[in-house]
Scaffold this motif. Sequence first.
Motif, PDB file in Angstrom:
ATOM      1  N   ASP A  56       0.816  -1.216   0.000  1.00 13.70           N
ATOM      2  CA  ASP A  56       0.000   0.000   0.000  1.00 13.70           C
ATOM      3  C   ASP A  56       0.849   1.266   0.000  1.00 13.70           C
ATOM      4  OD1 ASP A  56      -2.118  -1.723   0.031  1.00 13.70           O
ATOM      5  OD2 ASP A  56      -2.952  -1.026   1.929  1.00 13.70           O
ATOM      6  N   GLY A  57       1.983   1.241   0.687  1.00 15.34           N
ATOM      7  CA  GLY A  57       2.845   2.406   0.770  1.00 15.34           C
ATOM      8  C   GLY A  57       3.613   2.715  -0.511  1.00 15.34           C
ATOM      9  N   ASP A  58       3.567   1.805  -1.486  1.00 15.23           N
ATOM     10  CA  ASP A  58       4.282   2.033  -2.743  1.00 15.23           C
ATOM     11  C   ASP A  58       3.568   3.020  -3.665  1.00 15.23           C
ATOM     12  OD1 ASP A  58       6.207   0.280  -1.873  1.00 15.23           O
ATOM     13  OD2 ASP A  58       5.611  -1.358  -3.203  1.00 15.23           O
ATOM     14  N   LEU A  59       2.288   3.230  -3.428  1.00 15.11           N
ATOM     15  CA  LEU A  59       1.512   4.194  -4.217  1.00 15.11           C
ATOM     16  C   LEU A  59       1.027   5.301  -3.298  1.00 15.11           C
ATOM     17  CD1 LEU A  59      -0.685   1.798  -6.434  1.00 15.11           C
ATOM     18  CD2 LEU A  59       1.448   2.940  -7.051  1.00 15.11           C
ATOM     19  N   PRO A  60       0.807   6.499  -3.843  1.00 11.30           N
ATOM     20  CA  PRO A  60       0.278   7.588  -3.007  1.00 11.30           C
ATOM     21  C   PRO A  60      -1.042   7.184  -2.342  1.00 11.30           C
ATOM     22  CG  PRO A  60       0.985   8.415  -5.149  1.00 11.30           C
ATOM     23  CD  PRO A  60       1.061   6.911  -5.218  1.00 11.30           C
ATOM     24  N   ALA A  65      -4.856   2.170  -7.618  1.00 12.93           N
ATOM     25  CA  ALA A  65      -4.231   1.359  -8.661  1.00 12.93           C
ATOM     26  C   ALA A  65      -3.798   2.330  -9.756  1.00 12.93           C
ATOM     27  CB  ALA A  65      -5.211   0.331  -9.208  1.00 12.93           C
ATOM     28  N   GLN A  66      -2.835   1.909 -10.543  1.00 17.07           N
ATOM     29  CA  GLN A  66      -2.399   2.752 -11.658  1.00 17.07           C
ATOM     30  C   GLN A  66      -1.874   1.870 -12.780  1.00 17.07           C
ATOM     31  OE1 GLN A  66       0.706   5.336 -10.179  1.00 17.07           O
ATOM     32  NE2 GLN A  66       2.230   3.706 -10.117  1.00 17.07           N
ATOM     33  N   VAL A  76       1.853  -2.161 -17.491  1.00 15.01           N
ATOM     34  CA  VAL A  76       1.850  -2.708 -16.142  1.00 15.01           C
ATOM     35  C   VAL A  76       0.717  -2.032 -15.385  1.00 15.01           C
ATOM     36  CG1 VAL A  76       3.075  -2.856 -13.938  1.00 15.01           C
ATOM     37  CG2 VAL A  76       4.337  -3.112 -16.068  1.00 15.01           C
ATOM     38  N   ILE A  77      -0.086  -2.832 -14.721  1.00 11.34           N
ATOM     39  CA  ILE A  77      -1.088  -2.306 -13.798  1.00 11.34           C
ATOM     40  C   ILE A  77      -0.586  -2.627 -12.401  1.00 11.34           C
ATOM     41  CG2 ILE A  77      -3.444  -2.505 -12.921  1.00 11.34           C
ATOM     42  CD1 ILE A  77      -4.334  -3.297 -15.730  1.00 11.34           C
ATOM     43  N   GLN A  78      -0.434  -1.598 -11.583  1.00 10.53           N
ATOM     44  CA  GLN A  78      -0.058  -1.787 -10.183  1.00 10.53           C
ATOM     45  C   GLN A  78      -1.308  -1.600  -9.334  1.00 10.53           C
ATOM     46  OE1 GLN A  78       3.033   1.206  -9.751  1.00 10.53           O
ATOM     47  NE2 GLN A  78       4.595  -0.393  -9.908  1.00 10.53           N
ATOM     48  N   ILE A  79      -1.540  -2.538  -8.432  1.00  7.66           N
ATOM     49  CA  ILE A  79      -2.728  -2.518  -7.584  1.00  7.66           C
ATOM     50  C   ILE A  79      -2.287  -2.630  -6.134  1.00  7.66           C
ATOM     51  CG2 ILE A  79      -4.934  -3.643  -7.064  1.00  7.66           C
ATOM     52  CD1 ILE A  79      -4.653  -4.970  -9.905  1.00  7.66           C
ATOM     53  N   LYS A  80      -2.778  -1.725  -5.296  1.00  8.02           N
ATOM     54  CA  LYS A  80      -2.464  -1.822  -3.867  1.00  8.02           C
ATOM     55  C   LYS A  80      -2.971  -3.157  -3.326  1.00  8.02           C
ATOM     56  CE  LYS A  80      -2.318   2.979  -2.356  1.00  8.02           C
ATOM     57  NZ  LYS A  80      -2.956   4.017  -1.525  1.00  8.02           N
ATOM     58  N   GLU A  81      -2.211  -3.691  -2.404  1.00  5.37           N
ATOM     59  CA  GLU A  81      -2.552  -4.992  -1.820  1.00  5.37           C
ATOM     60  C   GLU A  81      -3.941  -4.985  -1.183  1.00  5.37           C
ATOM     61  OE1 GLU A  81      -0.536  -8.392   1.036  1.00  5.37           O
ATOM     62  OE2 GLU A  81       0.291  -6.368   1.054  1.00  5.37           O
ATOM     63  N   THR A  82      -4.291  -3.929  -0.444  1.00  3.88           N
ATOM     64  CA  THR A  82      -5.616  -3.892   0.191  1.00  3.88           C
ATOM     65  C   THR A  82      -6.734  -3.825  -0.854  1.00  3.88           C
ATOM     66  OG1 THR A  82      -5.474  -1.495   0.473  1.00  3.88           O
ATOM     67  CG2 THR A  82      -4.876  -2.857   2.373  1.00  3.88           C
ATOM     68  N   PHE A  98     -12.132   0.151  -9.374  1.00  2.00           N
ATOM     69  CA  PHE A  98     -10.780   0.711  -9.539  1.00  2.00           C
ATOM     70  C   PHE A  98      -9.949  -0.174 -10.475  1.00  2.00           C
ATOM     71  CE2 PHE A  98     -11.127   2.472  -4.967  1.00  2.00           C
ATOM     72  CZ  PHE A  98     -11.696   3.653  -5.412  1.00  2.00           C
ATOM     73  N   ILE A  99     -10.041  -1.464 -10.276  1.00  2.00           N
ATOM     74  CA  ILE A  99      -9.276  -2.392 -11.114  1.00  2.00           C
ATOM     75  C   ILE A  99      -9.789  -2.358 -12.553  1.00  2.00           C
ATOM     76  CG2 ILE A  99      -8.722  -4.836 -11.496  1.00  2.00           C
ATOM     77  CD1 ILE A  99      -8.752  -5.107  -8.362  1.00  2.00           C
ATOM     78  N   CYS A 100     -11.099  -2.347 -12.724  1.00  2.00           N
ATOM     79  CA  CYS A 100     -11.675  -2.286 -14.066  1.00  2.00           C
ATOM     80  C   CYS A 100     -11.251  -0.991 -14.773  1.00  2.00           C
ATOM     81  CB  CYS A 100     -13.198  -2.391 -13.996  1.00  2.00           C
ATOM     82  SG  CYS A 100     -13.977  -2.516 -15.620  1.00  2.00           S
ATOM     83  N   HIS A 101     -11.192   0.098 -14.039  1.00  6.30           N
ATOM     84  CA  HIS A 101     -10.770   1.384 -14.601  1.00  6.30           C
ATOM     85  C   HIS A 101      -9.364   1.269 -15.201  1.00  6.30           C
ATOM     86  CE1 HIS A 101     -10.453   5.835 -14.739  1.00  6.30           C
ATOM     87  NE2 HIS A 101      -9.201   5.631 -14.364  1.00  6.30           N
TER      88      HIS A 101
END
Length: 179
Positions: A56-60, A65-66, A76-82, A98-101
């Motif tokens: 979670d701390g890897d993204l603002p 997700a981004q 690459v899609i990065q998704i917070k663990e939570t 969020f993931i679909c976006h």
Amino acid sequence: MDYITKPTSRATLRRFSKIVRAIFGCESDDEPFPVLQALEKLPDVVDDTNYEIVDDGDLPANVFAQCFPKPEGGFVIQIKETVYNGACCDDNYAFLCFICHEICHVLLFWIGFTPVSTRAFGDDEIEPFRSVEWQAKALTGEVMIPYDASKGMTSKAIVEKYHVTKQSADYRVKQDKKK
């Protein structure tokens, strides 16, 4: 942050959403979009594309997700663990959206809706039909809540049938009232 891309309309995105749903196995518009299955299948659809679950701390804090293009091609899609865990284990509808976006960002880039400039803009600085973010949001809405199949439904019925947030369902109901 937002970027300018080539213009498109909601009607065009609505047509594309039918293709997206078919690519990822939705046999009818009467079922929810299988977001997590689509995430798993995405590398088979768009070459060199993958996703990763990040701390979670890897993204603002305000980014759940981004997605970004890889220099060698693909995304690459990065998704917070939570977010991922909430989507998988808790069936959290906001997290599924969020993931679909992010999936929709990849698909839009894949068909040519890439930023036309590297200059980033703030929220509401770009006309919606030319906004990378608006296009991804609109496509997400159309993929998650098929327009024709949801005509005349209540927000509650949309939430239950399509596994979306109440806010998304309320927005869809407002579209009916505008016509």
